[in-house]
Design a protein around this motif. Structure first.
Motif, PDB file in Angstrom:
ATOM      1  N   LYS A 509      46.565  45.362  50.951  1.00  0.00           N
ATOM      2  CA  LYS A 509      45.920  46.671  51.082  1.00  0.00           C
ATOM      3  C   LYS A 509      45.510  47.207  49.714  1.00  0.00           C
ATOM      4  N   SER A 512      42.527  45.320  48.463  1.00  0.00           N
ATOM      5  CA  SER A 512      41.289  45.764  49.112  1.00  0.00           C
ATOM      6  C   SER A 512      40.840  47.120  48.571  1.00  0.00           C
ATOM      7  N   ARG A 522      34.489  42.212  44.989  1.00  0.00           N
ATOM      8  CA  ARG A 522      34.535  41.715  46.366  1.00  0.00           C
ATOM      9  C   ARG A 522      34.258  40.207  46.398  1.00  0.00           C
ATOM     10  N   THR A 545      41.418  40.231  56.744  1.00  0.00           N
ATOM     11  CA  THR A 545      41.197  40.614  55.349  1.00  0.00           C
ATOM     12  C   THR A 545      39.823  40.181  54.857  1.00  0.00           C
ATOM     13  N   LEU A 549      36.350  42.371  54.092  1.00  0.00           N
ATOM     14  CA  LEU A 549      35.692  42.344  52.783  1.00  0.00           C
ATOM     15  C   LEU A 549      34.224  41.945  52.920  1.00  0.00           C
TER      16      LEU A 549
END
Length: 1287
Positions: A509, A512, A522, A545, A549
């Motif tokens: 988390k 991200s 990214r 995940t 992204l």
């Protein structure tokens, strides 16, 4: 774990107050021996003369006379500040004095003999949990003690008795007032209290008191701290801990007060600093939770000192050198922390640091692989303070990445480094050194020391990574997110009950969140995660995940950067990778592509797994991308180039080819790309082109410049790349495929030229749709050898004939097909592409069919409808006997009366599973035939049509020939039918109201009623019913005019009315009770659904009939059909027809109702079923109303109709009703109600006398008997009067 938590809380508390904070040691306060003589602070005030209530080491030895003197002196002071003479008997007055002192902030004094007062109740607020209360208490304490100490210096006579008392203690504070000496001891003792926030409050008080009153000597304080908080052998557990923490907090108060720095400046040779550091080092060895806060206290002192003093005092402290020397072997992270911070302060190399720091010192030397390996035990032991991160790690992170890179700088630097090949990167020496340091840091500390070790150390590794993130440039993400780290994350996240599961979730988390909207970060994170997981990070971890992204790309530049990185990863994958593959952790059955190609017979390897993810991911970013058409086209173009290069071509020499025409260099992996990846690339190209075609179908885009046409770009790029000598297609084409390949290129180029010339919009759509179909076919030719050569030739013939392009290609033998309707050929070809084609091909077929649907001929339409009608023979044939016929009938609840004609029953009902006519034939088959003499699926098909149908079925069997199971062919036929239904739906959308709609309805209704349709696929049945409802029965437009087949309409009406009137027949079953109930429920549901369709169809057919030019003879067939339905209604109890259905027919089509009035009246009078006769009276009333309303407001016309057509029939009906009056009360009431309505209608039109003339006297007598007053009122004219009155 307990010691770790205590150490953690201790260090945090120290940082708040004295550089060290304790959180978890503030519980369970204990009583100590030193507090035995303590009294309530509110009952005593401690002034210049000590009272008997003062707790001290010598309280019990004070003489009685000394106590009396103290009380007398205190009483004098109280008398001056209050009117009460006895403070001990009235303690409330003392509270008032105390509050006054707190408010005024001054000591109470009145004369030259006055002595300032120090109130000991101030100590209770030092332990308050409220920080502001503690600070206020400290300020009050220090202010009062200042006044007392000032008074003590000015006049010691007032404190002589107290001085004699304090002199006995030998605490080294002889120059201080007794109150100060007491306060110092009390504050030192308070730091050992675990009550609330006592340590923080008392340490703060000691800090301010020491730095305010200069008479307090440091050496005396050090001695007093040891003596007051000495750990004896009799102490246990919490008592020992409290004393040790008290000493730590007391030393911290001294360090923070600054008195040591002042002493060092005033006396450079003082030994107190060395003694202070030595004492702290000794204290650090007592417990495992003490070293880090002890070092923090030393660093607090070092921060305030000059460099020279620091070198001469702290580094020369006894035991420090040995502490540093033993740190490497002992794995002492606290010594490393002290060494790094001191070295940072002095910036001087010193051998005092031992091996723990390199000599000479530099970040490059410190972060060298050898030195970091030397400190391995330090890294491992730094977990002792978990869950808090040890203070050494922020220091290391600051050294490793000294500058926090802004996002703008990160975008510039990282994009430059990520876009280029590694060997072409140019960076400064500083950047190279930082990258090398980070690489060593991650390899040695994370991969070698922490990650292979315990859960605590894995936890620490993730926490340190989170410290790195804010400073980490995107170019170093591949270094930090290494193979072992990603593998560790996957191991943790793949098991939800893992101890570190939530830790890893938190890390993902935060990672991200760190990425945010930065596309450079990214790209780096996605590439790192997928590279080290072989493209299966989400699959193994059961998270989204990577998907989340990928959905975050919002700019063209970000997409381009991502595409370039994936291309580099695809090409370089396996060439420079030194990470081992772990098949056990990356197995993904869903991603296996080996079965697609013979040479890839096994499961897909790790290399192909990653490459397959790259091929699939590139087009997927377009799903979430919201860009302008031009920007999106640029992204599509780059993706298409990559897929075309890697999927269609391979280099003959080397792995790099330069195109001078395109001015671009193309690269391939050194290892040959597998056939599975090539096929996947082609399939992704097809999907990409299909999505681009949907975007380009708007008129604006069609008329725009050709630069945004992805199909045209692909064909030009394909031609250019194919022309390079050192590049060849990934497979050798056969002669037929080679010929088809070239034809497709030529025809597509010709259509593109025609499209660019412009013209009518419908022609531009046709050019565009056919071009994309040709492109899709070209890719299919490369994907499936030989299979598509014939469809390609037929499509090219259709293109040539549809647009008159005779000079484009020399078709040779194809010219012999001039007598064939090209549109039929096109439809047949499009249908032939549906059985085994992919979604992009089907999409292209549907677009072409949509453009040419206006030109579809009747034969072409029938060709598609026969597919919907076709059924495969079951695996096992049932015996064709009468029992089977009854079973088929029972399935639909069909029951024919014995009186029905045999021929009609055979036409409607008989059939076998192979020759399934059943109710479908009852609905739609206009031409009656014997089921024994013809196969339903071959009905109306010539040899050519039968051959085409067999070809379709052969394609279906070929598609599933390798699959086991008897139902695979049937399921493929269902899919084929669904795809053909899509074409029919398109036809209905573009051709609403055409006569052919009636033909489509007949076939679809027959297929829906066929029981095998729903048995094989419920989805197919629902789809057919949906098309019937939405596109035909409830559509705004419907067939009308002279072109409608009136005979077919009449037949369809008759079949639907029969189907609607069929009762449900329960079928006998030998199955269990539960299964029988389920089957019966399903059969009832189907029967209800068929009845509903039949009723809806009846309304629609009557609407079409009403709009068509039906002759009187043809209308008679309509009357006969409705009359036959009503005959069954009157003659059978089981007939399911509801009066509402018949009323709706009469309401919508009054001409039917008027024609059947006589029939209804006759049936109501003559039917054998009494309840039917009574029910049908409502229909008579409905028709009667309709007949009157049809005349409008013309009363004469209505009267004429009643007199000539109605009265005679109604009089006869009345006779039958009253002479055979029902005995059942409810039916009797219905008859009276009917008669009342008839009488009212006749009276309203002044036809009472005429009506009574038609009624025989005996009938009138019966009416009077059964109807009574109702008939008498009618007869005497009162009924007419009532009508007039109501009017």
């Amino acid at each position: 774990m307990g010691s770790k938590k205590r150490t953690s809380s201790l260090v945090e508390e120290a940082n708040e107050v004295v550089g060290v904070e304790e959180e978890n040691a503030l519980a369970n306060p204990i009583k100590k021996k030193m507090k035995k003589g303590k009294e309530k602070s509110g009952d005593r005030a401690y002034g210049g003369v000590p009272t008997a209530s003062i707790p001290s080491a010598g309280t019990n030895s004070i003489k009685i006379m000394e106590r009396k003197k103290q009380r007398k002196t205190l009483d004098k002071l109280r008398h001056r500040g209050s009117s009460d003479a006895n403070a001990q008997e009235k303690p409330k007055l003392m509270d008032v004095d105390s509050k006054v002192d707190e408010t005024s902030g001054q000591m109470v004094a009145s004369s030259s003999n006055a002595v300032p007062v120090f109130h000991i109740d101030v100590f209770k607020d030092l332990a308050s949990a409220d920080a502001s209360s503690r600070e206020a208490a400290v300020e009050r304490l220090v202010a009062e003690l200042q006044e007392v100490h000032r008074a003590y210096k000015g006049s010691k006579e007032l404190f002589e008795s107290g001085s004699d008392l304090e002199a006995e203690k030998d605490d080294g504070l002889k120059d201080c007032a007794p109150s100060v000496r007491y306060a110092v001891r009390r504050l030192i003792r308070g730091t050992s209290s675990s009550r609330e926030c006592a340590r923080q409050g008392f340490a703060l008080g000691l800090t301010l008191l020491v730095c305010t009153i200069s008479s307090i000597k440091v050496d005396s304080l050090l001695k007093l701290i040891v003596e007051t908080l000495e750990v004896s052998a009799s102490m246990k557990g919490q008592e020992v801990k409290d004393c040790l923490l008290g000493r730590l907090f007391s030393y911290g108060a001294l360090a923070r007060s600054g008195i040591l720095n002042e002493l060092c400046v005033s006396d450079p040779n003082t030994p107190v600093i060395k003694e202070f550091v030595s004492v702290l080092l000794t204290l650090a060895t007592k417990k495992s939770y003490l070293p880090e806060p002890a070092v923090t206290v030393i660093l607090e002192l070092a921060e305030k000192m000059q460099v020279g003093h620091l070198l001469n005092h702290i580094l020369e402290a006894p035991g420090l050198s040995d502490w540093f020397n033993d740190a490497v072997d002992a794995g002492n992270p606290d010594a490393l922390l002290l060494a790094l911070r001191v070295r940072e302060k002095v910036s001087v190399d010193s051998l005092k640091f031992g091996k723990i720091l390199p000599h000479p010192f530099s970040p490059a030397r410190f972060f060298s692989s050898d030195h970091l390996t030397l400190l391995t035990q330090c890294w491992k032991n730094s977990t002792s303070c978990q869950p808090r991160v040890h203070s050494v790690w922020p220091v290391l992170v600051n050294m490793l990445l000294p500058v926090v890179i802004s996002q703008a700088e990160d975008v510039v630097s990282a994009s430059n480094s990520l876009k280029k090949n590694r060997r072409n990167r140019k960076s400064s020496s500083t950047d190279e050194e930082i990258e090398k340091n980070v690489k060593n840091f991650c390899e040695v500390i994370f991969e070698c020391a922490l990650l292979p070790s315990s859960h605590d150390r894995k936890h620490l590794a993730l926490d340190v990574l989170l410290l790195l993130l804010p400073r980490l440039p995107a170019s170093l993400v591949p270094v930090v997110l290494s193979y072992k780290l990603v593998q560790g994350l996957m191991d943790i996240l793949s098991t939800k009950d893992s101890w570190l599961f939530k830790v890893a979730q938190h890390f993902i988390k935060e990672l991200s969140d760190w990425v945010g909207d930065d596309d450079v970060r990214r790209v780096a994170v996605v590439v790192a995660l997928q590279k080290h997981s072989n493209g299966k990070f989400d699959f193994i971890t059961k998270t989204k995940t990577v998907k989340a992204l990928l959905s975050g790309f919002k700019t063209e530049s970000g997409c381009m950067l991502f595409i370039q990185n994936l291309i580099n990863l695809f090409v370089d994958e396996g060439n420079d990778s030194d990470e081992p593959s772990d098949q056990s952790q990356t197995t993904d059955d869903n991603s296996e592509m080996g079965s697609l190609e013979d040479k890839d017979s096994g499961t897909m390897g790790s290399s192909d797994s990653l490459k397959s993810w790259i091929v699939e991911s590139l087009p997927s970013i377009l799903k979430f991308l919201k860009l302008e058409p031009e920007e999106k086209f640029h992204v599509q173009r780059e993706i298409l180039k990559f897929l075309a290069v890697q999927g269609l071509f391979s280099p003959s020499l080397g792995s790099e080819v330069t195109s001078f025409e395109l001015q671009e260099k193309f690269r391939w992996p050194k290892a040959a790309t597998s056939s599975a990846i090539c096929r996947m690339s082609i399939e992704q190209m097809q999907s990409l082109l299909a999505s681009a075609q949907k975007m380009e179908l708007s008129p604006v885009l069609l008329q725009s410049s050709g630069s945004s046409d992805l199909g045209s770009f692909f064909m030009q790029f394909l031609s250019t790349l194919h022309s390079i000598p050192s590049v060849s297609l990934f497979r050798v084409l056969s002669d037929e495929d080679e010929k088809a390949y070239k034809k497709l290129q030529v025809m597509e180029a010709s259509l593109y030229k025609q499209e660019r010339k412009g013209g009518p919009e419908d022609f531009m759509y046709k050019y565009h749709a056919l071009r994309y179909l040709l492109i899709q076919l070209l890719l299919q030719v490369l994907l499936h050898p030989v299979e598509f050569s014939e469809p390609v030739s037929e499509v090219i013939i259709c293109c040539k004939k549809a647009f008159g392009l005779s000079d484009v290609l020399d078709l040779g033998e194809d010219e012999s097909d001039n007598d064939i309707e090209w549109m039929d050929v096109l439809v047949d070809t499009l249908v032939s592409l549906l059985p085994q084609s992919s979604a992009p091909i089907r999409s292209a077929v549907e677009e072409v069919f949509k453009c040419f649907s206006y030109n579809v001929t009747h034969d072409g339409l029938l060709q598609m409808l026969r597919i919907i009608k076709r059924d495969l023979k079951p695996a096992r044939h049932r015996e064709t006997d009468s029992d089977e016929e009854e079973d088929d009938d029972d399935l639909l609840g069909i029951e024919e009366d014995e009186d029905d004609e045999t021929d009609e029953a055979q036409t409607v009902e008989t059939g076998e599973s192979e020759e399934q006519t059943d109710d479908s034939e009852a609905v739609v088959e206009a031409d009656k035939e014997s089921p024994e003499d013809s196969d339903e699926s071959d009905d109306g098909m010539d040899d050519d049509a039968m051959f085409k149908m067999d070809t379709y079925l052969a394609q279906i069997f070929k598609e599933k020939k390798n699959q086991a199971g008897g139902e695979t062919a049937q399921s493929q036929l269902v899919l084929f039918k669904l795809r053909v239904l899509s074409l029919l739906e398109i036809y209905l959308q573009t051709n609403p109201g055409k006569p052919h709609v009636l033909t489509i309805y007949s076939y679809l209704a027959r297929a829906f009623v066929n029981p095998q349709t729903t048995e094989v696929s419920e989805q197919l049945g629902q789809r057919i019913r949906g098309i019937l409802n939405k596109k035909i029965l409830k559509a705004k437009e419907y067939p009308k005019g002279d072109d409608v087949d009136n005979e077919l309409l009449a037949t369809l009406l008759e079949r639907n009315l029969k189907l609607a009137s069929r009762p449900f027949k329960k079928k006998k079953s030998t199955a269990s009770a539960d299964q029988s109930k389920k089957k019966e429920s399903a059969a009832r549901k189907r029967h209800k659904m068929l009845a509903s369709l039949a009723q809806d169809s009846t309304f629609w057919i009557l609407k079409v009939i009403d709009a068509s030019a039906f002759s009187e003879e043809e209308r008679q067939s309509v009357f006969d059909a409705v009359k036959n339905m009503l005959t069954g209604y009157f003659g059978s109890k089981k007939c399911p027809i509801k009066l509402g259905f018949v009323k709706e027919i009469f309401r919508r089509r009054p001409w039917i109702a008027h024609n059947l009035f006589d029939f209804l009246v006759d049936q109501c009078g003559s039917s054998k079923l009494e309840f039917r006769r009574v029910e049908a009276l409502e229909l008579v009333v409905e028709v009667l109303k309709s007949m009157i309303s049809s005349t409008g407001s013309d009363g004469k016309a209505a009267k004429k109709i009643l007199k000539t057509q109605v009265i005679q029939k109604l009089s006869g009906l009345l006779k039958e009703l009253v002479t055979n009056m029902p005995e059942k009360q409810s039916r009797h009431a219905d008859v009276r109600k009917f008669c009342g309505k008839v009488f009212q209608t006749i009276s309203a039109n002044n036809l009472t006398k005429s009506f009574l003339k038609e009624v025989a006297p005996e009938v009138q007598t019966a009416c009077e008997s059964h109807l009574g007053e109702l008939f008498l009122n009618f007869k005497n004219g009162k009924q007419q009067q009532k009508v007039k009155d109501s009017a």
